[in-house]
Design a protein around this motif. Structure first.
Motif, PDB file in Angstrom:
ATOM      1  N   MET A 133       0.842  -1.196   0.000  1.00 16.87           N
ATOM      2  CA  MET A 133       0.000   0.000   0.000  1.00 16.87           C
ATOM      3  C   MET A 133       0.881   1.250   0.000  1.00 16.87           C
ATOM      4  O   MET A 133       1.834   1.353   0.773  1.00 16.87           O
ATOM      5  CB  MET A 133      -0.919   0.021   1.230  1.00 16.87           C
ATOM      6  CG  MET A 133      -1.768   1.277   1.338  1.00 16.87           C
ATOM      7  SD  MET A 133      -2.845   1.300   2.787  1.00 16.87           S
ATOM      8  CE  MET A 133      -4.048   0.063   2.302  1.00 16.87           C
ATOM      9  N   LEU A 134       0.576   2.192  -0.876  1.00 20.13           N
ATOM     10  CA  LEU A 134       1.317   3.444  -0.911  1.00 20.13           C
ATOM     11  C   LEU A 134       1.039   4.262   0.342  1.00 20.13           C
ATOM     12  O   LEU A 134      -0.093   4.366   0.791  1.00 20.13           O
ATOM     13  CB  LEU A 134       0.926   4.258  -2.145  1.00 20.13           C
ATOM     14  CG  LEU A 134       1.358   3.704  -3.504  1.00 20.13           C
ATOM     15  CD1 LEU A 134       0.691   4.489  -4.629  1.00 20.13           C
ATOM     16  CD2 LEU A 134       2.868   3.759  -3.653  1.00 20.13           C
ATOM     17  N   GLY A 135       2.095   4.839   0.909  1.00 24.58           N
ATOM     18  CA  GLY A 135       1.938   5.754   2.023  1.00 24.58           C
ATOM     19  C   GLY A 135       1.727   7.167   1.531  1.00 24.58           C
ATOM     20  O   GLY A 135       1.749   7.437   0.322  1.00 24.58           O
ATOM     21  N   ARG A 169      -8.440  10.440   4.884  1.00 20.55           N
ATOM     22  CA  ARG A 169      -8.925   9.633   6.007  1.00 20.55           C
ATOM     23  C   ARG A 169     -10.137   8.793   5.586  1.00 20.55           C
ATOM     24  O   ARG A 169     -10.309   7.663   6.048  1.00 20.55           O
ATOM     25  CB  ARG A 169      -9.307  10.557   7.175  1.00 20.55           C
ATOM     26  CG  ARG A 169      -8.116  11.186   7.884  1.00 20.55           C
ATOM     27  CD  ARG A 169      -8.565  11.889   9.161  1.00 20.55           C
ATOM     28  NE  ARG A 169      -7.459  12.506   9.865  1.00 20.55           N
ATOM     29  CZ  ARG A 169      -7.223  13.810   9.896  1.00 20.55           C
ATOM     30  NH1 ARG A 169      -8.031  14.634   9.263  1.00 20.55           N
ATOM     31  NH2 ARG A 169      -6.193  14.292  10.568  1.00 20.55           N
ATOM     32  N   ARG A 170     -10.964   9.354   4.712  1.00 20.26           N
ATOM     33  CA  ARG A 170     -12.158   8.639   4.271  1.00 20.26           C
ATOM     34  C   ARG A 170     -11.819   7.562   3.247  1.00 20.26           C
ATOM     35  O   ARG A 170     -12.355   6.441   3.310  1.00 20.26           O
ATOM     36  CB  ARG A 170     -13.158   9.639   3.688  1.00 20.26           C
ATOM     37  CG  ARG A 170     -14.379   9.023   3.039  1.00 20.26           C
ATOM     38  CD  ARG A 170     -15.462  10.053   2.797  1.00 20.26           C
ATOM     39  NE  ARG A 170     -14.982  11.226   2.096  1.00 20.26           N
ATOM     40  CZ  ARG A 170     -14.865  11.320   0.761  1.00 20.26           C
ATOM     41  NH1 ARG A 170     -15.179  10.279  -0.002  1.00 20.26           N
ATOM     42  NH2 ARG A 170     -14.444  12.432   0.195  1.00 20.26           N
ATOM     43  N   LEU A 171     -10.915   7.882   2.304  1.00 19.94           N
ATOM     44  CA  LEU A 171     -10.613   6.951   1.223  1.00 19.94           C
ATOM     45  C   LEU A 171      -9.615   5.877   1.630  1.00 19.94           C
ATOM     46  O   LEU A 171      -9.692   4.736   1.155  1.00 19.94           O
ATOM     47  CB  LEU A 171     -10.051   7.719   0.017  1.00 19.94           C
ATOM     48  CG  LEU A 171     -10.977   8.665  -0.733  1.00 19.94           C
ATOM     49  CD1 LEU A 171     -10.209   9.357  -1.850  1.00 19.94           C
ATOM     50  CD2 LEU A 171     -12.182   7.929  -1.295  1.00 19.94           C
ATOM     51  N   ARG A 172      -8.660   6.226   2.502  1.00 16.24           N
ATOM     52  CA  ARG A 172      -7.554   5.328   2.821  1.00 16.24           C
ATOM     53  C   ARG A 172      -7.341   5.289   4.337  1.00 16.24           C
ATOM     54  O   ARG A 172      -6.288   5.704   4.835  1.00 16.24           O
ATOM     55  CB  ARG A 172      -6.298   5.776   2.093  1.00 16.24           C
ATOM     56  CG  ARG A 172      -6.521   6.132   0.626  1.00 16.24           C
ATOM     57  CD  ARG A 172      -5.256   6.606  -0.079  1.00 16.24           C
ATOM     58  NE  ARG A 172      -4.403   5.490  -0.422  1.00 16.24           N
ATOM     59  CZ  ARG A 172      -3.187   5.289   0.065  1.00 16.24           C
ATOM     60  NH1 ARG A 172      -2.684   6.125   0.962  1.00 16.24           N
ATOM     61  NH2 ARG A 172      -2.458   4.250  -0.303  1.00 16.24           N
ATOM     62  N   PRO A 173      -8.312   4.810   5.094  1.00 17.49           N
ATOM     63  CA  PRO A 173      -8.243   4.886   6.552  1.00 17.49           C
ATOM     64  C   PRO A 173      -7.089   4.098   7.168  1.00 17.49           C
ATOM     65  O   PRO A 173      -6.653   4.404   8.285  1.00 17.49           O
ATOM     66  CB  PRO A 173      -9.601   4.333   7.004  1.00 17.49           C
ATOM     67  CG  PRO A 173     -10.065   3.486   5.864  1.00 17.49           C
ATOM     68  CD  PRO A 173      -9.561   4.155   4.634  1.00 17.49           C
ATOM     69  N   ASP A 213       8.762   5.330   3.752  1.00 18.22           N
ATOM     70  CA  ASP A 213       9.625   4.946   2.628  1.00 18.22           C
ATOM     71  C   ASP A 213       9.373   5.859   1.425  1.00 18.22           C
ATOM     72  O   ASP A 213       8.288   5.815   0.829  1.00 18.22           O
ATOM     73  CB  ASP A 213       9.340   3.491   2.249  1.00 18.22           C
ATOM     74  CG  ASP A 213      10.157   3.026   1.053  1.00 18.22           C
ATOM     75  OD1 ASP A 213      11.137   3.719   0.694  1.00 18.22           O
ATOM     76  OD2 ASP A 213       9.820   1.976   0.484  1.00 18.22           O
ATOM     77  N   PRO A 214      10.356   6.686   1.045  1.00 17.91           N
ATOM     78  CA  PRO A 214      10.126   7.607  -0.084  1.00 17.91           C
ATOM     79  C   PRO A 214       9.719   6.913  -1.375  1.00 17.91           C
ATOM     80  O   PRO A 214       8.907   7.445  -2.143  1.00 17.91           O
ATOM     81  CB  PRO A 214      11.484   8.314  -0.236  1.00 17.91           C
ATOM     82  CG  PRO A 214      12.093   8.243   1.129  1.00 17.91           C
ATOM     83  CD  PRO A 214      11.669   6.901   1.675  1.00 17.91           C
ATOM     84  N   ALA A 215      10.252   5.720  -1.615  1.00 21.63           N
ATOM     85  CA  ALA A 215       9.967   5.036  -2.881  1.00 21.63           C
ATOM     86  C   ALA A 215       8.516   4.579  -2.978  1.00 21.63           C
ATOM     87  O   ALA A 215       8.004   4.377  -4.092  1.00 21.63           O
ATOM     88  CB  ALA A 215      10.896   3.838  -3.048  1.00 21.63           C
ATOM     89  N   ASN A 216       7.848   4.414  -1.845  1.00 17.25           N
ATOM     90  CA  ASN A 216       6.466   3.935  -1.843  1.00 17.25           C
ATOM     91  C   ASN A 216       5.525   4.944  -1.206  1.00 17.25           C
ATOM     92  O   ASN A 216       4.558   4.567  -0.542  1.00 17.25           O
ATOM     93  CB  ASN A 216       6.381   2.599  -1.093  1.00 17.25           C
ATOM     94  CG  ASN A 216       7.077   1.487  -1.832  1.00 17.25           C
ATOM     95  OD1 ASN A 216       6.746   1.191  -2.976  1.00 17.25           O
ATOM     96  ND2 ASN A 216       8.074   0.881  -1.211  1.00 17.25           N
ATOM     97  N   ALA A 254       0.133   4.084  -8.615  1.00  9.53           N
ATOM     98  CA  ALA A 254       0.340   2.638  -8.522  1.00  9.53           C
ATOM     99  C   ALA A 254       0.536   2.004  -9.903  1.00  9.53           C
ATOM    100  O   ALA A 254       0.780   0.806 -10.019  1.00  9.53           O
ATOM    101  CB  ALA A 254      -0.846   1.981  -7.819  1.00  9.53           C
ATOM    102  N   GLY A 255       0.431   2.822 -10.955  1.00 11.31           N
ATOM    103  CA  GLY A 255       0.621   2.326 -12.311  1.00 11.31           C
ATOM    104  C   GLY A 255      -0.568   1.611 -12.885  1.00 11.31           C
ATOM    105  O   GLY A 255      -0.447   0.906 -13.896  1.00 11.31           O
ATOM    106  N   GLU A 256      -1.751   1.807 -12.297  1.00 11.98           N
ATOM    107  CA  GLU A 256      -2.936   1.053 -12.717  1.00 11.98           C
ATOM    108  C   GLU A 256      -3.844   1.837 -13.672  1.00 11.98           C
ATOM    109  O   GLU A 256      -4.572   1.227 -14.454  1.00 11.98           O
ATOM    110  CB  GLU A 256      -3.749   0.651 -11.476  1.00 11.98           C
ATOM    111  CG  GLU A 256      -2.976  -0.239 -10.515  1.00 11.98           C
ATOM    112  CD  GLU A 256      -3.697  -0.408  -9.190  1.00 11.98           C
ATOM    113  OE1 GLU A 256      -4.782   0.192  -9.025  1.00 11.98           O
ATOM    114  OE2 GLU A 256      -3.170  -1.125  -8.313  1.00 11.98           O
ATOM    115  N   ASP A 257      -3.847   3.145 -13.599  1.00 14.04           N
ATOM    116  CA  ASP A 257      -4.795   3.946 -14.394  1.00 14.04           C
ATOM    117  C   ASP A 257      -4.162   5.319 -14.620  1.00 14.04           C
ATOM    118  O   ASP A 257      -4.545   6.307 -14.006  1.00 14.04           O
ATOM    119  CB  ASP A 257      -6.121   4.063 -13.650  1.00 14.04           C
ATOM    120  CG  ASP A 257      -7.220   4.696 -14.489  1.00 14.04           C
ATOM    121  OD1 ASP A 257      -6.983   4.925 -15.688  1.00 14.04           O
ATOM    122  OD2 ASP A 257      -8.304   4.973 -13.946  1.00 14.04           O
TER     123      ASP A 257
END
Length: 325
Positions: free
Chosen positions: A1-3, A22-26, A58-61, A289-292
């Motif tokens: 999961m991306l931080g 907070r609502r989308l990524r609790p 983690d900066p990369a993520n 995330a490279g998905e869309d």
């Protein structure tokens, strides 16, 4: 999961981005940093500096939400790049002027940044419906677009919030919308007015007008009034066979938009939920995330900066000349 790292805890960071996150990524980790604001914030980890933030997450993520004022973008973006952060979501506008835009884009190219400017109206349900009407051509060709954004902004202007002119407050949203609806454009004309509040005069912060000519043949007029007694975010499209009027949600108090389509002898009105910022941030994380992927950015946001810079020059404001992409 991306931080998540939120840099800048002004209105955009504290009142817009964080509540939606907070609502989308609790369950996602969130770190925040603002050199001018060190108070603890519920549900997040507060960093003492950007290097400290890089040790906490983690900066990369991590997706960085860069919510500093437009005039303070290059320095924090440079520092973030040196610490290894590459996924950066930048509040609108992408840069304060042409000169800063060149620096931001040069830094992106040199460091390989994935740079995504905030543009919630591109994720708006109202924008999707307007785009569908134009694409389907059921009402013929569009002739003109008028975008009006009005709201009283006396208190924030008097307190000072790093917006140098009315062109920098609501107009970036409007220019982005115009480009999404009608394609590339050039500036035909522009004016800017002062805000008068008691005995105080706030230069160029009362309102602005911007007229665009699109390569598609459509003409757009954008008007913003920051001294208005009412709030309104309205777009009107005149077509060969009718008129379309859309109203975006004006605040977080109600996330509904409205659309009215008028043709000869008939008028259709619809009201629907339109959580455009939530939809945009959800899309942004899929992008990172490279998905869309959002393929036209940051080119479209750069065009917005260039058009607003040209408008400021036409309105008699001092803006650095030239830009490169």
């Amino acid at each position: 999961m991306l931080g998540t790292l939120v840099v800048g805890l002004g209105r955009a960071g504290m009142e817009l981005h964080l509540p939606v996150l907070r609502r989308l990524r609790p369950d996602a980790p969130v770190v925040v940093f603002d050199p001018h604001r060190t108070a603890r914030t519920d549900g997040v980890t507060v960093a003492d500096s950007l290097p400290h933030a890089a040790r906490l997450i983690d900066p990369a993520n991590t997706v960085v939400h860069l919510c500093t004022p437009p005039s303070a973008r290059v320095a924090p973006l440079t520092a973030l790049t040196e610490l290894g952060f590459r996924k950066v979501l930048v509040e609108k506008p992408l840069a304060a002027d042409d000169r800063d835009l060149r620096e931001v884009l040069a830094l992106r190219a040199a460091a390989g940044l994935d740079l995504l400017p905030v543009g919630q109206w591109r994720a708006s349900e109202l924008t999707r419906r307007l785009t569908s009407i134009l694409r389907e051509r059921g009402l013929g060709r569009p002739r003109s677009i008028t975008i009006v954004q009005s709201k009283p902004r006396f208190t924030r202007t008097a307190l000072g919030d790093d917006h140098p002119s009315a062109f920098d407050v609501e107009v970036p949203h409007s220019v982005l919308l115009a480009l999404l609806l009608a394609g590339p454009a050039e500036v035909l004309g522009a004016q800017c007015s002062d805000m008068l509040l008691g005995e105080n005069v706030y230069a160029a912060l009362g309102g602005a007008v911007l007229r665009l000519s699109h390569a598609s043949g459509v003409r757009t007029e954008i008007r913003t009034d920051l001294t208005s007694p009412v709030r309104e975010r309205r777009v009107t499209i005149d077509l060969d066979g009718g008129t379309v009027v859309g109203h975006f949600a004006v605040s977080a108090a109600d996330d509904h938009a409205q659309l009215r389509v008028s043709t000869q002898g008939q008028q259709l009105r619809s009201v629907f939920r339109d959580d455009s910022l939530g939809a945009f941030l959800a899309h942004a994380y899929r992008h990172f995330a490279g998905e869309d992927r959002i393929a036209d950015e940051p080119d479209t946001a750069a065009a917005v900066v260039e058009l607003i810079s040209a408008a400021k020059r036409l309105a008699g404001m001092a803006v650095p000349e030239g830009a490169s992409r």
